[in-house]
Design an enzyme around this catalytic site. Structure first.
Site, PDB file in Angstrom:
ATOM      1  N   SER A   1      -6.825   3.120  11.161  1.00  0.00           N
ATOM      2  CA  SER A   1      -6.000   3.528   9.862  1.00  0.00           C
ATOM      3  C   SER A   1      -7.397   3.852   9.021  1.00  0.00           C
ATOM      4  O   SER A   1      -8.551   3.219   9.233  1.00  0.00           O
ATOM      5  CB  SER A   1      -5.477   2.589   9.038  1.00  0.00           C
ATOM      6  OG  SER A   1      -5.314   2.930   7.771  1.00  0.00           O
TER       7      SER A   1
ATOM      8  N   TYR B   1      -3.142  -5.989   5.890  1.00  0.00           N
ATOM      9  CA  TYR B   1      -3.070  -4.982   6.892  1.00  0.00           C
ATOM     10  C   TYR B   1      -4.405  -4.250   7.087  1.00  0.00           C
ATOM     11  O   TYR B   1      -4.781  -3.988   8.026  1.00  0.00           O
ATOM     12  CB  TYR B   1      -1.895  -3.939   6.349  1.00  0.00           C
ATOM     13  CG  TYR B   1      -1.946  -2.776   7.176  1.00  0.00           C
ATOM     14  CD1 TYR B   1      -1.197  -2.669   8.314  1.00  0.00           C
ATOM     15  CD2 TYR B   1      -2.609  -1.692   6.829  1.00  0.00           C
ATOM     16  CE1 TYR B   1      -0.984  -1.410   8.807  1.00  0.00           C
ATOM     17  CE2 TYR B   1      -2.452  -0.321   7.262  1.00  0.00           C
ATOM     18  CZ  TYR B   1      -1.865  -0.217   8.508  1.00  0.00           C
ATOM     19  OH  TYR B   1      -1.752   0.898   9.211  1.00  0.00           O
TER      20      TYR B   1
END
Length: 253
Positions: A137, A150
């Site tokens: 990400s 996360y």
């Protein structure tokens, strides 16, 4: 990466980015196997795309990973591409008490899962001179404070990718990192988020980048955030590891 004629295994292939990648790669003449914990989702993808196979996998369970890896190499000896896509994302409270269940689940799914699965398949991929892809990400480079755990798992996975790429540099195995921006998927209920990138546009741009020799697969929207650590990161990491090889003996590739 060659985008045709592969045998590809994609985790988290029942929805979102995983499903979209599976369908597009299937259309290009690749043999695609998808995995996930929800059989109904896998069956739905397979029904809509005859030829795609589904296999149930609990990415948080080491025994499930070992069993699926054994099954894959036995039934699909031509397997040459692994796409570590499965992941979960939830809001957390880094300024307060972190929910332990959320913490363990996120770290196990996003970090331990792909490391364990790749470990179970890496020797087979060496034989096939294959490709390992990790879906991280842009939050690996610029963390989102409300999803601190996360973001931290993606930063850790990015670090692991750099190490694995270096160690496999002479093995014939390519290690790629796909770092999406915010995309309209089920993750964080982003299907209708106006600020997020449409999924079909993301997949289209991603496949173009995958068809190049780039080690990092970045769409245009991800570039400003990726630039944050500085352009010399790879040279620095590789130089550091070259020095460390003189200090520590290694039996790895």
């Amino acid at each position: 990466m060659n985008l045709t004629g592969n045998t590809i295994f994609i985790t988290g292939g029942g929805s979102g980015i995983g499903r979209a990648l599976a369908e597009e790669l299937h259309k290009r003449g690749n043999k695609v196997i998808i995995s996930g914990r929800r059989k109904s989702h896998l069956d739905s993808v397979a029904k809509a795309n005859p030829g795609i196979e589904g296999v149930e996998l609990d990415i948080t369970d080491p025994a499930s990973i070992k069993a699926v890896a054994k099954k894959l190499t036995a039934e699909h000896p031509d397997l040459n591409v692994l796409i570590n896509n499965a992941g979960i994302m939830e809001q957390d409270q880094a300024a307060g008490v972190i929910d332990d269940k959320l913490l363990v689940s996120t770290v196990t799914t996003n970090l331990l899962g792909p490391i364990r699965l790749t470990s179970a398949l890496v020797n087979h991929l060496k034989i096939r001179r294959g490709v390992i892809i990790y879906n991280t990400s842009v939050l690996a480079f610029v963390p989102l404070a409300v999803a601190a755990v996360y973001s931290a798992t993606k930063a850790a996975l990015h670090s692991y990718v750099l190490s694995q790429r270096f160690l496999l540099r002479d093995s014939g195995v390519r290690v790629l990192e796909l770092a999406p921006p915010w995309v309209r998927t089920e993750l964080m209920k982003s299907q209708e988020a106006e600020q997020a990138m449409p999924l079909d546009q993301f997949i289209s741009e991603t496949l173009v980048a995958l068809g190049t020799q780039a080690d990092e697969i970045l769409v245009e929207a991800a570039l400003p955030l990726r630039a944050n650590p500085g352009p010399e990161e790879h040279a620095l990491v590789n130089g550091f590891n070259q020095q460390m090889l003189k200090v520590f003996s290694s039996s790895q590739v």
